[in-house]
Design an enzyme around this catalytic site. Structure first.
Site, PDB file in Angstrom:
ATOM      1  N   TYR A  66       0.826  -1.207   0.000  1.00 55.95           N
ATOM      2  CA  TYR A  66       0.000   0.000   0.000  1.00 55.95           C
ATOM      3  C   TYR A  66       0.860   1.256   0.000  1.00 55.95           C
ATOM      4  CZ  TYR A  66       0.760   0.825   5.044  1.00 55.95           C
ATOM      5  OH  TYR A  66       1.318   1.093   6.270  1.00 55.95           O
ATOM      6  N   LYS A 102       6.323  -1.644   1.890  1.00 53.91           N
ATOM      7  CA  LYS A 102       5.133  -1.138   2.595  1.00 53.91           C
ATOM      8  C   LYS A 102       4.025  -2.176   2.442  1.00 53.91           C
ATOM      9  CE  LYS A 102       2.971   3.412   3.361  1.00 53.91           C
ATOM     10  NZ  LYS A 102       3.066   3.466   4.811  1.00 53.91           N
ATOM     11  N   GLU A 130      12.547   2.357  13.813  1.00 52.62           N
ATOM     12  CA  GLU A 130      11.533   3.373  13.493  1.00 52.62           C
ATOM     13  C   GLU A 130      10.381   3.252  14.484  1.00 52.62           C
ATOM     14  OE1 GLU A 130       9.799   2.615   9.613  1.00 52.62           O
ATOM     15  OE2 GLU A 130       9.783   0.456   9.957  1.00 52.62           O
ATOM     16  N   LEU A 143      10.984   1.454   6.954  1.00 50.00           N
ATOM     17  CA  LEU A 143      10.343   1.986   5.755  1.00 50.00           C
ATOM     18  C   LEU A 143      11.085   3.255   5.331  1.00 50.00           C
ATOM     19  CD1 LEU A 143       7.770   1.459   3.961  1.00 50.00           C
ATOM     20  CD2 LEU A 143       6.892   3.506   5.065  1.00 50.00           C
TER      21      LEU A 143
HETATM   22  C1  PLP Z   1       6.399   1.743   9.566  1.00 51.43           C
HETATM   23  C2  PLP Z   1       6.417   3.130   9.014  1.00 51.43           C
HETATM   24  N1  PLP Z   1       7.563   3.820   9.045  1.00 51.43           N
HETATM   25  C3  PLP Z   1       7.642   5.075   8.572  1.00 51.43           C
HETATM   26  C4  PLP Z   1       6.529   5.715   8.038  1.00 51.43           C
HETATM   27  C5  PLP Z   1       6.647   7.128   7.500  1.00 51.43           C
HETATM   28  O1  PLP Z   1       6.653   7.108   6.096  1.00 51.43           O
HETATM   29  P1  PLP Z   1       6.130   8.369   5.242  1.00 51.43           P
HETATM   30  O2  PLP Z   1       6.922   9.537   5.694  1.00 51.43           O
HETATM   31  O3  PLP Z   1       6.432   7.995   3.837  1.00 51.43           O
HETATM   32  O4  PLP Z   1       4.685   8.516   5.526  1.00 51.43           O
HETATM   33  C6  PLP Z   1       5.316   5.027   7.981  1.00 51.43           C
HETATM   34  C7  PLP Z   1       4.132   5.676   7.419  1.00 51.43           C
HETATM   35  O5  PLP Z   1       3.021   5.252   7.589  1.00 51.43           O
HETATM   36  C8  PLP Z   1       5.257   3.696   8.456  1.00 51.43           C
HETATM   37  O6  PLP Z   1       4.108   2.989   8.422  1.00 51.43           O
END
Ligand code: PLP
Length: 278
Positions: free
Chosen positions: A22, A137, A170, A194
């Site tokens: 997603y 993702k 994270e 991610l």
């Molecule tokens: C596990 C995880 N890490 C980091 C992020 C941050 O990513 P982004 O800045 O692309 O929204 C998300 C966003 O939902 C996430 O699900």
């Protein structure tokens, strides 16, 4: 169509196996933020799980523009969900005649409250027990669900994750930065986190404002002795973290570097997204 009219097969591999990926894309003043980067990450996720991309980038852009046009308000959060499709229940991939299922929705984008930004988020820590492809993702979010619920149970905003209880990866739905002695520290973008789109923006802003930064593994004890901590994501933008487990971070209030990055993020967003030309 109205969400209550949307349907999927109970044999969809997304429903049966969580077999899909997603994306979440913020929209400001009806313009999708960092669309190219989100589409590149979507391709990376699809490649990682070997699902063919059902559309070209140009096709995605026009579909998403139509979605934005048909929804309100002007600030939206676009959700793209692609699964391997509908097939008899068998772990191995179905034959190539099965096409991916695509589901898109738009929700109103709500910014973090002023109260949260003033006080800072309170977070907890947990061992990162997810798989070794966190760069994908994936819609299989059960580990993230369970880890986030630990924070919800403790009435906290986020759970910060540490591999082997040792180094920071994270949050359950955010990337994390820390500040020590005016230096911004970020974990490396590898298979354990991610690659956040907001993470990249924060580093670009730091670079453009000569805020010194390092990208490296960050130990748990360093996180607890941070002067400042922040979490960031597309929908939450930049939020200071002022309490971790039972310990205050820095002096317990949002610090100068995080506040500066947060304001820089707001100006960047407003300049690039809300101008009449874009
Ligand atoms: C596990 C995880 N890490 C980091 C992020 C941050 O990513 P982004 O800045 O692309 O929204 C998300 C966003 O939902 C996430 O699900």
């Amino acid at each position: 169509m109205p969400i209550e009219h949307a349907q999927i097969s109970v044999l969809d591999r997304g429903f049966i196996f969580g077999d899909g990926v997603y994306e979440v894309i913020p929209v400001y003043s009806r313009h999708a933020f960092r669309l190219q980067e989100h589409l590149e990450r979507l391709q990376h996720s699809l490649d990682g799980v070997r699902i063919p991309n059902p559309y070209t980038n140009n096709a995605w852009i026009s579909i998403l523009q139509e979605l934005i046009k048909r929804n309100s308000p002007d600030d939206q959060s676009l959700y793209i969900h692609i699964t391997r499709g509908i097939a008899q229940r068998d772990l191995a991939f179905p034959d190539s005649s099965v096409s991916p299922t695509v589901f898109l929705m738009s929700c109103p984008l709500t910014s973090p409250s002023q109260e949260l930004l003033k006080i800072g988020a309170h977070a907890i820590t947990a061992i990162d027990n997810r798989w070794l492809r966190c760069d994908i993702k994936s819609i299989s979010l059960l580990p993230n669900v369970l880890l986030r619920q630990l924070a919800a149970d403790a009435d906290r905003t986020e759970t910060l994750l540490f591999r082997e209880d040792t180094f920071l990866t994270e949050g359950t739905a955010s990337n994390i930065f820390m500040v020590k002695n005016d230096v911004l520290l970020a974990p490396p973008k590898d298979h354990l986190m991610l690659p956040g789109i907001t993470y990249d923006v924060v580093l670009e802003l730091a670079r453009s404002q000569n805020i010194p930064y390092q990208i490296r593994r960050i130990r748990k004890d360093e996180v607890f002795s941070a002067d400042e901590l922040l979490m960031c994501s597309s929908t939450k933008e930049v939020i200071p973290i002022t309490k971790l487990d039972n310990q205050t971070i820095g002096n317990g209030f949002p610090g100068p570097v995080v506040n500066k990055l947060r304001l820089l993020y707001q100006s960047y967003k407003n300049e690039t997204m809300r101008s009449s030309e874009c």
